[in-house]
Design a protein around this motif. Structure first.
Motif, PDB file in Angstrom:
ATOM      1  N   GLY A 175     -33.252 -40.477  29.964  1.00  7.99           N
ATOM      2  CA  GLY A 175     -33.110 -41.817  29.406  1.00  7.99           C
ATOM      3  C   GLY A 175     -31.670 -42.283  29.363  1.00  7.99           C
ATOM      4  O   GLY A 175     -30.734 -41.509  29.603  1.00  7.99           O
ATOM      5  N   PHE A 176     -31.481 -43.554  29.026  1.00 12.08           N
ATOM      6  CA  PHE A 176     -30.144 -44.140  28.973  1.00 12.08           C
ATOM      7  C   PHE A 176     -29.458 -43.786  27.659  1.00 12.08           C
ATOM      8  O   PHE A 176     -30.068 -43.833  26.584  1.00 12.08           O
ATOM      9  CB  PHE A 176     -30.217 -45.660  29.117  1.00 12.08           C
ATOM     10  CG  PHE A 176     -28.891 -46.352  28.932  1.00 12.08           C
ATOM     11  CD1 PHE A 176     -27.898 -46.251  29.898  1.00 12.08           C
ATOM     12  CD2 PHE A 176     -28.632 -47.075  27.777  1.00 12.08           C
ATOM     13  CE1 PHE A 176     -26.669 -46.875  29.721  1.00 12.08           C
ATOM     14  CE2 PHE A 176     -27.406 -47.716  27.597  1.00 12.08           C
ATOM     15  CZ  PHE A 176     -26.428 -47.611  28.579  1.00 12.08           C
ATOM     16  N   VAL A 177     -28.184 -43.413  27.755  1.00 10.49           N
ATOM     17  CA  VAL A 177     -27.356 -43.141  26.587  1.00 10.49           C
ATOM     18  C   VAL A 177     -26.209 -44.141  26.576  1.00 10.49           C
ATOM     19  O   VAL A 177     -25.473 -44.262  27.559  1.00 10.49           O
ATOM     20  CB  VAL A 177     -26.805 -41.702  26.609  1.00 10.49           C
ATOM     21  CG1 VAL A 177     -25.839 -41.487  25.445  1.00 10.49           C
ATOM     22  CG2 VAL A 177     -27.927 -40.691  26.568  1.00 10.49           C
ATOM     23  N   ASP A 178     -26.066 -44.875  25.486  1.00 12.43           N
ATOM     24  CA  ASP A 178     -24.977 -45.838  25.346  1.00 12.43           C
ATOM     25  C   ASP A 178     -23.798 -45.143  24.664  1.00 12.43           C
ATOM     26  O   ASP A 178     -23.881 -44.796  23.481  1.00 12.43           O
ATOM     27  CB  ASP A 178     -25.429 -47.041  24.519  1.00 12.43           C
ATOM     28  CG  ASP A 178     -24.394 -48.166  24.529  1.00 12.43           C
ATOM     29  OD1 ASP A 178     -23.230 -47.893  24.907  1.00 12.43           O
ATOM     30  OD2 ASP A 178     -24.746 -49.294  24.169  1.00 12.43           O
ATOM     31  N   PRO A 179     -22.685 -44.917  25.379  1.00 13.79           N
ATOM     32  CA  PRO A 179     -21.542 -44.232  24.764  1.00 13.79           C
ATOM     33  C   PRO A 179     -21.003 -44.939  23.532  1.00 13.79           C
ATOM     34  O   PRO A 179     -20.386 -44.301  22.674  1.00 13.79           O
ATOM     35  CB  PRO A 179     -20.502 -44.219  25.895  1.00 13.79           C
ATOM     36  CG  PRO A 179     -21.307 -44.311  27.150  1.00 13.79           C
ATOM     37  CD  PRO A 179     -22.463 -45.198  26.807  1.00 13.79           C
ATOM     38  N   ALA A 180     -21.244 -46.259  23.416  1.00 18.28           N
ATOM     39  CA  ALA A 180     -20.721 -47.002  22.268  1.00 18.28           C
ATOM     40  C   ALA A 180     -21.343 -46.537  20.962  1.00 18.28           C
ATOM     41  O   ALA A 180     -20.780 -46.772  19.878  1.00 18.28           O
ATOM     42  CB  ALA A 180     -20.956 -48.493  22.467  1.00 18.28           C
ATOM     43  N   PHE A 181     -22.498 -45.888  21.041  1.00 22.98           N
ATOM     44  CA  PHE A 181     -23.195 -45.434  19.839  1.00 22.98           C
ATOM     45  C   PHE A 181     -23.114 -43.914  19.670  1.00 22.98           C
ATOM     46  O   PHE A 181     -23.903 -43.330  18.938  1.00 22.98           O
ATOM     47  CB  PHE A 181     -24.654 -45.887  19.876  1.00 22.98           C
ATOM     48  CG  PHE A 181     -24.822 -47.374  19.761  1.00 22.98           C
ATOM     49  CD1 PHE A 181     -24.833 -48.000  18.524  1.00 22.98           C
ATOM     50  CD2 PHE A 181     -24.926 -48.159  20.902  1.00 22.98           C
ATOM     51  CE1 PHE A 181     -24.972 -49.372  18.411  1.00 22.98           C
ATOM     52  CE2 PHE A 181     -25.062 -49.533  20.810  1.00 22.98           C
ATOM     53  CZ  PHE A 181     -25.087 -50.153  19.562  1.00 22.98           C
TER      54      PHE A 181
ATOM     55  N   ASP B 250     -14.825 -40.822  16.591  1.00 20.48           N
ATOM     56  CA  ASP B 250     -15.304 -41.871  17.498  1.00 20.48           C
ATOM     57  C   ASP B 250     -14.405 -42.126  18.697  1.00 20.48           C
ATOM     58  O   ASP B 250     -14.593 -43.103  19.422  1.00 20.48           O
ATOM     59  CB  ASP B 250     -15.526 -43.180  16.737  1.00 20.48           C
ATOM     60  CG  ASP B 250     -14.247 -43.703  16.076  1.00 20.48           C
ATOM     61  OD1 ASP B 250     -13.188 -43.042  16.242  1.00 20.48           O
ATOM     62  OD2 ASP B 250     -14.303 -44.743  15.407  1.00 20.48           O
ATOM     63  N   GLY B 251     -13.435 -41.273  18.950  1.00 18.04           N
ATOM     64  CA  GLY B 251     -12.592 -41.432  20.135  1.00 18.04           C
ATOM     65  C   GLY B 251     -13.108 -40.603  21.288  1.00 18.04           C
ATOM     66  O   GLY B 251     -14.049 -39.820  21.150  1.00 18.04           O
TER      67      GLY B 251
END
Length: 324
Positions: free
Chosen positions: A13-19, A43-44
């Motif tokens: 599945g898709f993983v959003d790095p922003a989260f 979060d860096g």
């Protein structure tokens, strides 16, 4: 230490790095345990670790795990580096009593091709005629059959001097030995090939000292480390090294040795450094078929070839080269 987050999850599945957030771990070999250095919730995508001023040179291992709403990824990228005060010249390592006088030694695996390893052993346990006075040496070996590499990083040292810096590496030569390239590497992985360790046509079986000199630009670096990259074609090959030394040299010998040619293989090419312009480089397969000839127009020559094992002849130098 910086990293990128995959956009594809373990189930496709898709993983959003922003989260995503991260946990930075640091390894303590004394207790064989990874402790949390930063996070969870970091979060860096980069992290800097600094040892206190004056810390003796040591290996530092950092790793990253990733978290999002779906859970935790337990395995992630890892960085290993030697941090601390570089050694000062002169240095001489004999591996006496199976110990190092200068540490740490770091085995690197920059890609899947680097599956070989290193250890300190009695060299005669691997090559029967390779006994020596100390009864100890480094040995590099392949973990599996087929073409592979192993890479060892020696401790950092301060190369800054107005004199010549001589590097000596003593290796055992025999017909089925693994060849190696010795590099000087500095900040940001900048590396310069110093020379090769291999058995020439005129060499006889036995221990031989290979001598290299640091280029002038390397002596401007704040620190450098020697990197030994051995190449293998099967598990029966070994590289034995029972001594290395780094000294300031004031003689005239470097006039004849500092610019010796260096021959090695990279992906899809054979490289000759320090080639004399207008000299001829010939490349053969191991069964004697000539596949390339090149006149050197500049001192750095790259000859494109297919993956395989080749014999390269340049001037009075012959080298066996593995190309991936």
């Amino acid at each position: 230490f910086s990293w990128e987050t995959s956009t594809v999850g373990v189930n496709g599945g898709f993983v959003d790095p922003a989260f995503c957030t991260y946990t930075i771990l640091i390894y303590y070999p004394e207790v064989n345990y990874w402790f949390t250095q930063a996070g969870p919730g970091y979060d860096g995508t980069e992290y800097s670790y600094t040892v206190p001023e004056g810390t003796p040179l040591k290996t530092v291992s950092l790793a990253v795990t990733t978290q999002n709403a779906a859970g935790n990824m337990q395995e992630g990228p890892m960085a290993v580096a030697s941090l601390g005060v570089p050694y000062q010249m002169p240095m001489e390592e004999l591996f006496e009593n199976m110990q190092v006088a200068y540490g740490p030694l770091t085995i690197e695996h920059p890609s899947e091709e680097y599956s070989g390893s290193w250890e300190i052993v009695n060299p005669a346990a691997y090559v029967s005629k390779a006994s020596n006075d100390s009864g100890a040496s480094l040995v590099s070996f392949a973990e599996e059959d087929g073409e592979t590499y192993s890479q060892l990083v020696l401790p950092k040292f301060n190369p800054q001097t107005n004199e010549e810096v001589k590097v000596e590496v003593r290796a055992y030569l025999y017909d089925n030995m693994a060849d190696a390239v010795v590099y000087a590497r500095g900040y940001d992985n900048q590396a310069v090939a110093l020379g090769t360790i291999s058995m020439g046509e005129e060499d006889e079986e036995g221990w031989k000292t290979f001598t290299f000199f640091l280029p002038e630009d390397v002596k401007d670096w704040q620190w450098t480390e020697l990197v030994v990259r051995a190449s293998f074609t099967d598990k029966t090959q070994y590289l034995l090294i029972d001594k290395y030394a780094i000294n300031i040299f004031t003689g005239v010998e470097q006039q004849f040795m500092a610019n010796e040619p260096v021959i090695y293989g990279v992906k899809n090419a054979i490289v000759v450094e320090n080639a004399d312009t207008q000299s001829i480089i010939n490349v053969f397969t191991v069964d004697g078929k000539q596949v390339a000839t090149r006149k050197a127009e500049v001192s750095y020559v790259a000859i494109e070839v297919e993956k395989g094992i080749y014999i390269v002849r340049y001037a009075d130098k012959t080298a066996k080269v593995v190309v991936r």
